[in-house]
Scaffold this motif. Sequence first.
Motif, short mmCIF file in Angstrom:
data_model
loop_
_atom_site.label_atom_id
_atom_site.label_comp_id
_atom_site.label_asym_id
_atom_site.label_seq_id
_atom_site.Cartn_x
_atom_site.Cartn_y
_atom_site.Cartn_z
N LYS A 65 0.82 -1.21 0.00
CA LYS A 65 0.00 0.00 0.00
C LYS A 65 0.85 1.26 0.00
CE LYS A 65 -3.97 2.18 2.30
NZ LYS A 65 -3.88 3.30 1.45
N ARG A 84 1.84 1.91 -3.56
CA ARG A 84 0.69 2.37 -4.36
C ARG A 84 0.35 3.81 -4.02
NH1 ARG A 84 -1.60 -2.48 -2.30
NH2 ARG A 84 -3.24 -1.25 -1.33
N ASP A 85 0.32 4.12 -2.75
CA ASP A 85 -0.01 5.49 -2.33
C ASP A 85 1.04 6.49 -2.80
OD1 ASP A 85 -2.29 4.52 -1.11
OD2 ASP A 85 -1.48 4.66 0.94
N GLY A 108 0.56 7.03 -6.44
CA GLY A 108 -0.79 7.37 -6.88
C GLY A 108 -1.40 6.29 -7.75
N THR A 162 -3.88 3.36 -8.72
CA THR A 162 -5.22 2.91 -8.39
C THR A 162 -5.59 1.80 -9.36
OG1 THR A 162 -6.19 4.57 -9.86
CG2 THR A 162 -5.95 5.19 -7.54
#
Length: 65
Positions: free
Chosen positions: A15, A18-19, A22, A24
Amino acid sequence: MEATVAERGQITLPKAVRDALGLTKGSVLKVELDGSRIILRKSVDDAISRVRGKFALDPGGRKDG
């Protein structure tokens, strides 16, 4: 950080990764091999396509205030 390869060759990116990027659902990543290393890069085209349309002008023209 680690990721485990699943039965069908899929991995889940942590995570935090991914964060930070950015990413999704539907994000496109470029996959490259560098010897025994796998390099994942966020697709520039993907980033541009996400922004495209956010700043589009009203198709009806200018609004007079």
